[in-house]
Write a protein that holds these residues in place. Structure first.
Motif, PDB file in Angstrom:
ATOM      1  N   ASP A   1       0.841  -1.184   0.000  1.00  0.00           N
ATOM      2  CA  ASP A   1       0.000   0.000   0.000  1.00  0.00           C
ATOM      3  C   ASP A   1       0.880   1.239   0.000  1.00  0.00           C
ATOM      4  OD1 ASP A   1      -1.776   2.044   2.033  1.00  0.00           O
ATOM      5  OD2 ASP A   1      -2.786   1.158   0.302  1.00  0.00           O
ATOM      6  N   ARG A   2       0.563   2.178  -0.867  1.00  0.00           N
ATOM      7  CA  ARG A   2       1.438   3.336  -1.005  1.00  0.00           C
ATOM      8  C   ARG A   2       1.402   4.233   0.235  1.00  0.00           C
ATOM      9  NH1 ARG A   2       0.867   8.010  -5.698  1.00  0.00           N
ATOM     10  NH2 ARG A   2       2.358   9.481  -4.796  1.00  0.00           N
ATOM     11  N   THR A   3       0.269   4.325   0.888  1.00  0.00           N
ATOM     12  CA  THR A   3       0.148   5.228   2.032  1.00  0.00           C
ATOM     13  C   THR A   3       0.802   4.647   3.281  1.00  0.00           C
ATOM     14  OG1 THR A   3      -1.936   6.017   1.090  1.00  0.00           O
ATOM     15  CG2 THR A   3      -1.475   6.564   3.397  1.00  0.00           C
ATOM     16  N   SER A   4       0.377   3.445   3.663  1.00  0.00           N
ATOM     17  CA  SER A   4       0.914   2.827   4.881  1.00  0.00           C
ATOM     18  C   SER A   4       2.173   2.004   4.631  1.00  0.00           C
ATOM     19  CB  SER A   4      -0.152   1.938   5.516  1.00  0.00           C
ATOM     20  OG  SER A   4      -0.509   0.885   4.630  1.00  0.00           O
ATOM     21  N   PHE A   5       2.411   1.636   3.384  1.00  0.00           N
ATOM     22  CA  PHE A   5       3.549   0.810   2.972  1.00  0.00           C
ATOM     23  C   PHE A   5       3.547  -0.549   3.675  1.00  0.00           C
ATOM     24  CE2 PHE A   5       7.889   0.455   1.139  1.00  0.00           C
ATOM     25  CZ  PHE A   5       7.579   1.010  -0.094  1.00  0.00           C
ATOM     26  N   GLN A   6       2.361  -1.073   3.926  1.00  0.00           N
ATOM     27  CA  GLN A   6       2.208  -2.416   4.451  1.00  0.00           C
ATOM     28  C   GLN A   6       1.999  -3.388   3.296  1.00  0.00           C
ATOM     29  OE1 GLN A   6       2.488  -3.268   7.710  1.00  0.00           O
ATOM     30  NE2 GLN A   6       2.946  -1.132   8.181  1.00  0.00           N
TER      31      GLN A   6
END
Length: 650
Positions: free
Chosen positions: A453-458
């Motif tokens: 995920d680009r926002t959380s980078f999970q």
């Protein structure tokens, strides 16, 4: 409208003037008369037509409402609903009767012209006007709106969850070869896929022309014995950039024919800016996103060069990455920004350097410690919004950077093994996910395609591709399909029949064609147009009948000879060992006769030949006379008794 009226009056004045001139000059007129229009009558007719249509629409609507009403309460509600409309209609009719007092603007506002409004829209307007009374009667409409809101919320949830947009329900496998697929490229329309590998081959795949057999329609080796490093279509899709292990990049057209080959530089010149081309092997290359004739390459000679398709004799500009001490650094990957104004390069010393395209000396952005020094940065990619940069390092990391603050990464993902210098990372078409592949050693696990995920980078999703490394990955925004190149020679295409468009969906629905064993004539047909009819060969109308006839002919069908039974015939021998020599040796060993005296060996067949003649004697049996042999005379007997030296020489 006023201008049109003035024009008509001017035309009428002109016509009257023309009539006077014609009467003075003594002839009837100047030709055909211009048509005159009564504008007031036209306006009046249009207004009356609009009034009649509006009245008919209101009458039909009232009839429908009366038929649908059930119960007195609903009737009262309906009458309250239509009361304002009746008042509006009455006011409209009153205004229409006063023709002289009302102007055109007020008439257009009051009259109801055009198709009627939908019932849902009118009910909402009446609710706003009448207040809580109509809201109580419109409970069913509220329930429908609530259901629509629930559906909209569910769709919003699906839109907010980018994992559900990943097209991975189906896949097809393209067999490129047995070695690593090190390059992938799709044209902008998504019709053709090009794969390149360590086996020096470049294969062309056409989705619209393939069937379920998924075979490439062309394979070639454009760079001879050099491994293919990078492939990319131009933004128009008419040419392909081929970057290989040599120092010269090539440009091919859509069918694989050579268009351009970059010039090689002079390796004995120290300043790489003074040479016309690269002097060492290439690492990567890409096309300019806006200018269709410009592309870029980076090489082990420590330069990043831009080229123009129209001039192959020399590069366009040179960018030289430098370390902190000012020494030469080898760029391992390069790319343009989405708008084409920036040029970024990932280097062997772990730095990421970004230049302005028009300023080739000093970097605009420079991160000294982006990755571990000595690890090859395999890929750098800009997001679609142009503000974010993703880098895939050889130190098993994936990092995301904000160009506006380029000192430290925004997010970092570790533990992503990378054994190749061209492992890809890319953004999803909606710019919410970041995708990369992982490497594995031989027979020690499966290579994966990992989604962050680009926002959380999970890590939100992963796909196990095959039991080899995942080297290349490409997510096409138009097709919404993911192309993957692996370390065992496979190129996989992931798609979803509902979310994807064209591409792999075109070939999976076509059944594989059965190959016909014999589709051509067994013998050539010679056309002789000027031959006589008796010598002219009849043209074969159907190949099927001819093939059936030729199948029955043992010579044309090349029928194999049956096995020999018995001692053998026609030069062929039976299976006494498989060879003629073994047959002869066996017969000699089994032969008990003594052939030391050849005269006796021949004469032992004389009695049988005379009793049962087979060859010459039967042909002359009826006409052959009885043979008469000369008898021995006394002179001959005496001559035989004389010694040899006394015999007369003949």
């Amino acid at each position: 409208m006023i201008n049109n009226v003035l024009a008509v009056f001017a035309a009428s004045d002109k016509m009257s003037d023309d009539g006077e001139i014609a009467s003075v000059m003594g002839f009837s007129g100047f030709g055909k008369k211009a048509r005159t229009f009564d504008l007031e009558a036209i306006f009046e007719q249009t207004r009356r037509t609009a009034i009649e249509r509006s009245q008919l629409v209101l009458d039909e609507r009232q009839k429908d409402d009366q038929m649908d009403e059930e119960g007195e309460s609903s009737q009262s509600v309906k009458s309250s609903l239509h009361a304002p409309r009746d008042k509006a209609a009455a006011a409209t009719s009153g205004k229409q009767e006063s023709e002289s007092s009302s102007d055109s603007g007020s008439d257009s506002d009051s009259e109801l012209i055009g198709p009627p409004l939908p019932p849902q829209h009118t009910a909402q307007d009446d609710d706003d006007e009448d207040g809580p009374l109509t809201r109580a009667s419109g409970s069913t409409a509220q329930t429908d709106e609530e259901e629509d809101d629930d559906d909209g919320e569910a769709q919003d949830d699906d839109d907010d969850n980018p994992v559900k947009k990943i097209p991975d329900t189906h896949e097809i496998t393209l067999q490129h070869g047995t070695k690593t697929v090190s390059a992938l490229a799709l044209d902008p329309s998504g019709a053709r896929l090009v794969t390149g590998g360590y086996d020096y081959d470049v294969r062309f795949w056409d989705f619209a022309g393939m069937d379920q057999g998924v075979q490439a329609f062309r394979s070639l080796q454009p760079c001879e014995c050099h491994q293919i490093t990078s492939l990319q279509y131009s933004n128009t899709g008419d040419v392909i950039l081929v970057v290989s292990g040599n120092a010269q990049a090539k440009v091919l057209d859509r069918d694989g024919f050579n268009v351009m080959e970059c010039v090689k530089g002079d390796q004995y010149i120290v300043d790489m800016a003074k040479t016309k081309g690269h002097t060492a092997m290439l690492n990567s290359g890409c096309w300019h996103p806006k200018t269709k004739e410009e592309f870029m390459t980076c090489s082990n000679d420590g330069t990043v060069r831009t080229w123009d398709l129209s001039s192959e004799k020399k590069h366009k500009s040179v960018f030289k990455p430098r370390s902190f001490q000012g020494k030469k650094v080898v760029p391992t990957s390069c790319t343009y920004s989405r708008d084409g104004k920036l040029i970024a390069a990932g280097c062997q010393d772990g730095t990421i350097q970004i230049w302005d395209r028009n300023l080739s000396v000093h970097t605009k952005f420079h991160c000294r410690q982006a990755h571990i020094p000595g690890s090859d940065t395999s890929c750098i990619s800009f997001s679609y919004d142009g503000r974010t940069l993703a880098s895939r390092g050889g130190d098993d990391t994936l990092k995301m950077w904000d160009i506006r603050n380029f000192r430290k990464p925004v997010n970092v993902a570790t533990g992503l093994s990378n054994n190749f210098t061209m492992t890809d990372c890319c953004f999803s078409p909606d710019d919410k996910l970041l995708v990369t592949g992982t490497s594995v050693k031989r027979e020690q696990g499966n290579g994966k395609l990992v989604f962050f995920d680009r926002t959380s980078f999970q890590k939100v999703y992963e796909i196990e591709v095959t039991n080899a490394s995942v080297v290349r990955c490409l997510w096409h925004p138009k097709l919404n399909q993911i192309m993957v190149g692996t370390g065992n020679g496979l190129a996989k295409v992931y798609y979803d029949p509902l979310k994807s468009h064209r591409g792999a969906k075109l070939c999976v629905v076509k059944s594989q064609r059965k190959e016909r064993q014999a589709e051509t004539l067994t013998q050539d047909y010679i056309i002789t147009p000027h031959a006589l009819p008796m010598f002219r060969e009849a043209r074969q109308r159907s190949t099927r009948k001819q093939l059936e006839k030729d199948r029955l002919d043992p010579k044309k069908s090349h029928k194999p000879e049956p096995p020999v039974s018995g001692p053998g015939r026609g030069g062929r021998v039976a299976a006494h060992g498989g060879t003629l020599s073994s047959f002869i040796v066996k017969n000699i060993a089994l032969d008990k006769t003594d052939d030391s005296n050849p005269r006796q060996a021949i004469l032992r067949h004389a009695q049988e030949a005379s009793d049962n003649p087979y060859w010459v004697a039967p042909a002359y049996k009826q006409t052959q006379p009885v043979p008469l042999f000369a008898e021995d005379s006394e002179e001959d007997e005496e001559a035989e008794k004389e010694p040899e030296w006394k015999k007369r020489k003949i």
